[in-house]
Design an enzyme around this catalytic site. Structure first.
Site, PDB file in Angstrom:
ATOM      1  N   HIS A 202      33.246   6.032  -3.808  1.00  0.00           N
ATOM      2  CA  HIS A 202      33.923   4.940  -3.094  1.00  0.00           C
ATOM      3  C   HIS A 202      33.034   4.345  -2.008  1.00  0.00           C
ATOM      4  CE1 HIS A 202      37.457   2.567  -2.303  1.00  0.00           C
ATOM      5  NE2 HIS A 202      37.159   2.654  -1.026  1.00  0.00           N
ATOM      6  N   GLU A 449      40.457   3.229 -18.966  1.00  0.00           N
ATOM      7  CA  GLU A 449      39.505   4.032 -18.187  1.00  0.00           C
ATOM      8  C   GLU A 449      39.521   5.497 -18.601  1.00  0.00           C
ATOM      9  OE1 GLU A 449      40.547   3.546 -14.069  1.00  0.00           O
ATOM     10  OE2 GLU A 449      42.683   3.485 -14.513  1.00  0.00           O
ATOM     11  N   ASP A 473      35.597   4.872 -14.097  1.00  0.00           N
ATOM     12  CA  ASP A 473      36.279   6.077 -14.577  1.00  0.00           C
ATOM     13  C   ASP A 473      36.032   6.316 -16.058  1.00  0.00           C
ATOM     14  OD1 ASP A 473      37.349   7.242 -12.332  1.00  0.00           O
ATOM     15  OD2 ASP A 473      39.209   6.100 -12.407  1.00  0.00           O
ATOM     16  N   CYS A 520      36.459  -4.744 -15.068  1.00  0.00           N
ATOM     17  CA  CYS A 520      36.562  -4.829 -13.613  1.00  0.00           C
ATOM     18  C   CYS A 520      35.809  -3.714 -12.914  1.00  0.00           C
ATOM     19  CB  CYS A 520      38.024  -4.816 -13.179  1.00  0.00           C
ATOM     20  SG  CYS A 520      38.894  -3.285 -13.592  1.00  0.00           S
TER      21      CYS A 520
END
Length: 594
Positions: A202, A449, A473, A520
């Protein structure tokens, strides 16, 4: 003495500035900037906390029984001495006054400085006193936390500060939690350095979204770099240069200026339609985290929002979830800011690296799961909290009365989950109709994902309007790689043949079914993958607004039809990356010559 630390390059460019260390602590410490008018109050907080701890220690000492060991009283005297030493609280004032740190952060920063001084002492007894210092600081931090009350909830509102005329700052930490990253997102840091993390951790994603250089997975940076050291972050090479020589500093300053010129050149493409050489129109949507980000998306030339990460509305709230009305206002703001362009809102995706401040009873039973990335997260968490989920759906549907809204569900792996979502949609629509709330048509989409979702995609496509591929993911789960673990980060490979096969088949199946498909994940915003995704048939990309210009430039130079004719050879290759470089590189040159 100058030295270098190497890690994983995750956000390109060069940053030069002074190091700001966010030291790890056994006590949870809030990190935020205060306003100039809050300096006096923050200094007073620090002094009050010191006095509270001093009183506690004096009381303990006075209440020692007569038969207590003499060493215990002596230890309390040492703690009192450290507490009143000007090198601790007195020097903490510097961080509050000069850097505008909140009291907790200032105290932690000074602890870091003093701890290193203790480590360098030759006398073993004195070195051992570092533990006493840490215990004293933790007592003061505890006193601050007890007094803090509402102040930490205001952190986001004071996270910005104008450092005009001062040295640029670089954030150095063992790791940065997503909640902290959101507090720092609009602050004054020009770059990030962390000990752990990978390309799609992240911290890396937010650094790229801020368009600032970052190096993660350095292992030792937060231990080796000191507060206020001059540091260079080379986001291209994954290098961190500490205390650089004048020659090296000037070389990197030149590279900084070149990078700024390149950004300015790309910015001129903002209003140019994203159309390939052979006339294929490409959608370049934006990923956003907060409603205010929609403004930046429009300014960057985005044709819509492909991913609104709604979970960030749920973070940094001291355990309180946002109400339906608060969510509705946020979603409506994003929809209205996009001026008729579509907004895809992903339902709350918490868990793994994005935990909430508060845990429900269900979550508490799973507090110690060994692998949170595969635990109760994303849609699994939402379905386990039906009241919260319906509340979010109502807010999203109400926002659809103000523009085109699409609903995206994360981490779907079972058809039964899709059926539960459809039932929840019907119930929410009925509730809104009965309450007299207007709403529009909301398309339903699922994220691909998990490999299981990619394999069963034909079945899912019968029940949804669109799909969005989350490559971060998908790669992690396909390759069984924890993308935040620097020990295996080198195995995280977007070019892995299995990943490419899942991507290509998912795009092809969605298009064959007449359903829209987008990517995305981080691959969508990386120009190195633009030609590959175009060759697979992708016509809708979603990325952070800052990445749109460079991807658009790649689109404008591509011949999608020719690329499509080369994809089979790339997918069949033993080395897809090398094969793509050779095939697409020559194609791009041919297209430009024509």
């Amino acid at each position: 003495m100058s030295f270098q630390v190497f890690g994983i390059p995750v956000s390109r460019g060069v940053a030069i500035g002074r190091a700001v260390l966010v030291a790890s602590s056994r006590v949870d410490v809030a990190h935020y900037f205060i306003g100039e008018d809050q300096v006096s109050a923050e200094l007073a907080r620090a002094l009050r906390a010191r006095d509270v701890v001093a009183l506690e220690l004096e009381t303990l000492k006075n209440e020692l029984p007569d038969d207590a060991p003499h060493e215990l009283a002596a230890l309390l005297d040492v703690h009192l001495m450290l507490l009143h030493d000007d090198a601790l609280i007195g020097a903490t004032k510097h961080w509050i006054v000069e850097r505008r740190y909140n009291a907790e952060w200032a105290l932690s920063a000074q602890l870091e400085v003093l701890a290193r001084q203790f480590d360098e002492m030759e006398d073993e007894y004195l070195r051992e006193r570092k533990a006493d210092l840490e215990q004293v600081v933790e007592r003061v931090l505890g006193a601050l936390a007890r007094e803090q009350g509402q102040a930490t909830s205001d952190a986001a509102s004071v996270a910005q500060r104008d450092f005009a005329g001062e040295d640029p700052l670089l954030l150095v930490a063992a790791d940065i939690a997503p909640a902290d990253m959101m507090q720092f997102k609009r602050s004054i840091f020009h770059g990030f350095i962390t000990d752990i993390g990978g390309k799609t951790s992240h911290t890396a994603i937010v650094a790229r979204s801020m368009d600032i250089p970052a190096v993660v997975g350095t292992r030792e940076a937060s231990r080796l770099i000191r507060q206020d050291d001059w540091v260079i972050i080379d986001g291209d090479a994954g290098a961190v240069i500490v205390d650089p020589s004048p020659i090296v500093l000037e070389e990197y300053r030149f590279r900084q200026r070149q990078s700024e010129l390149e950004r300015a050149r790309l910015a001129r493409l903002r209003h140019t339609p994203a159309v390939t050489l052979d006339g294929q129109a490409i959608e370049l949507h934006a990923n956003i985290e907060l409603p205010a980000d929609a403004v930046a998306a429009v300014e960057a030339g985005a044709t819509g929002v492909g991913l609104f990460r709604s979970e960030f509305l749920f973070m940094n709230r001291e355990g309180e979830l946002p109400s339906e009305e608060e969510q509705f206002v946020a979603y409506r703001a994003a929809v209205e800011a996009m001026k008729g362009m579509p907004v895809t809102i992903r339902t709350v995706d918490v868990g793994a690296d994005k935990p909430l401040d508060r845990m429900s009873a269900t979550e508490l039973r799973h507090e110690h799961v060994l692998n949170p990335a595969m635990g109760l997260r994303a849609i699994r968490w939402s379905l386990a909290e039906p009241s919260m989920f319906r509340q979010q759906l109502r807010a999203i549907y109400r926002a659809s009365a103000f523009g085109k809204v699409r609903l995206l569900i994360p981490m779907v792996a079972h058809l039964s989950e899709v059926r539960q979502i459809i039932e929840a949609q019907k119930r929410v629509q009925q509730q809104l109709s009965e309450a007299g709330h207007a709403f529009g048509r909301v398309e339903l989409g699922v994220m691909i994902e998990i490999p299981a979702a990619a394999v069963m995609l034909p079945l899912l496509l019968r029940h949804v309007d669109f799909v969005s591929i989350g490559t971060n993911d998908l790669i992690q789960y396909t390759l069984a790689i924890d993308r935040a673990d620097e020990a295996v980060a080198h195995l995280y490979d977007p070019w892995h043949p299995a990943v490419l096969q899942l991507l290509a088949s998912s795009i092809a199946q969605a298009r064959a079914a007449g359903k829209s498909v987008s990517v995305c994940g981080e691959m969508a915003g990386d120009p190195a993958f633009t030609d590959l995704l175009l060759a697979m048939g992708l016509r809708s990309f979603s990325m952070h607004p800052s990445q749109i210009p460079s991807v658009k430039q790649r689109v404008l130079r591509a011949d999608a039809a020719r690329l499509g004719g080369l994809i089979d050879s790339v997918l069949a290759s033993d080395d897809p990356q090398r094969s793509a470089e050779l095939a697409f590189g020559s194609q791009r040159t041919a297209g430009l010559v024509q």
